[in-house]
Design an enzyme around this catalytic site. Sequence first.
Site, short mmCIF file in Angstrom:
data_model
loop_
_atom_site.label_atom_id
_atom_site.label_comp_id
_atom_site.label_asym_id
_atom_site.label_seq_id
_atom_site.Cartn_x
_atom_site.Cartn_y
_atom_site.Cartn_z
CG ASP A 82 -0.30 -0.45 2.43
OD1 ASP A 82 0.79 -0.35 2.62
OD2 ASP A 82 -0.78 -1.21 3.47
CG ASP B 260 -8.65 -1.46 11.67
OD1 ASP B 260 -7.68 -2.16 11.45
OD2 ASP B 260 -9.10 -0.47 11.31
CG HIS C 157 -5.58 -2.54 8.59
ND1 HIS C 157 -5.67 -1.16 9.18
CD2 HIS C 157 -4.27 -2.86 8.72
CE1 HIS C 157 -4.55 -0.72 9.44
NE2 HIS C 157 -3.63 -1.42 9.24
CD GLU D 154 -8.52 0.77 7.94
OE1 GLU D 154 -8.47 -0.30 8.61
OE2 GLU D 154 -7.59 1.51 7.96
P1 PGA Z 1 2.38 -1.95 12.60
O1 PGA Z 1 1.26 -2.21 11.46
O2 PGA Z 1 3.12 -2.71 12.04
O3 PGA Z 1 2.97 -0.55 12.70
O4 PGA Z 1 1.86 -2.32 13.96
C1 PGA Z 1 0.50 -3.11 10.96
C2 PGA Z 1 -0.75 -2.82 10.16
O5 PGA Z 1 -1.03 -1.70 10.06
O6 PGA Z 1 -0.85 -3.59 9.13
#
Ligand code: PGA
Length: 260
Positions: free
Chosen positions: A67, A138, A140, A145
């Site tokens: 992304d 959450d 994702h 999302e």
């Molecule tokens: P993080 O993010 O590794 O910074 O916890 C994970 C994500 O948002 O997929």
Amino acid sequence: MHLGIFDNSDQASSAAAHVVINLFAQKPNATLGVATGSTPSGLYRELRAAHAAGDFSLKKSQVFALDEYVGIAEDHPERYRNVLRRELVGKENVGLTEEGLHTPDASAEDPNVAALHYDREIGAVGGIDLQILGIGTDGHIGFNEPGGSLVSRTHAEPLASQTITDNARFFDGDVSKVPTTCITQGLGTIMEARQIVLLAFGANKANALAQLIEGPISAKWPATILQMHPDVVVIADKAAASTLEYTDLYVERWQLAFGD
Ligand code: PGA
């Protein structure tokens, strides 16, 4: 789905690095999908060490980011293309070339057109051999999302307020500086990767991980679609795995598949 539970994130990152290094030993020009965020940084550190030891290189590889933020300045250090350059590109990292690094064109006039183009680019190289994933609090994966399509292609997506709060730490702790839109590989795109390694570290991921492993498949927890993928390895630390119900079973299954 296999779940490996490790004492800490360093051991977990090293296990994940073995999976990546083994693949590239068999297929040096494999196509790799990469995540950003805090979670994979230990894995990338391990891969850099393996590269320095002459055991691993992404020189012949095409690498696709999951992304990218929309509307972020080209030279912003948190633009994912820049993050991945720091982690992976060049001899001092893992030998990835600038041309081998693919990220969605988030400065395009129409992010949906850029997303379509990116999806086609992945298809044009024959798809992703191994996709590295983190998981959001959450649920994702990529930036897919809650409440979206479980079969989506790469698309423009608004960031959930939970994600904006979580990611503010990369933007001086200021939620107003976090981009609100991104382009993300879709869940359908991610599901086409031939193999997936998902990393989850820390107690703040325990709920999302429990949903991923033991919850019903649901758009509310987008990562749960991975239950339908034939080759997923989830690598967690103890804190992230702390609320799972069937831990003994996962440990036995892991031992049967991979040994100790
Ligand atoms: P993080 O993010 O590794 O910074 O916890 C994970 C994500 O948002 O997929």
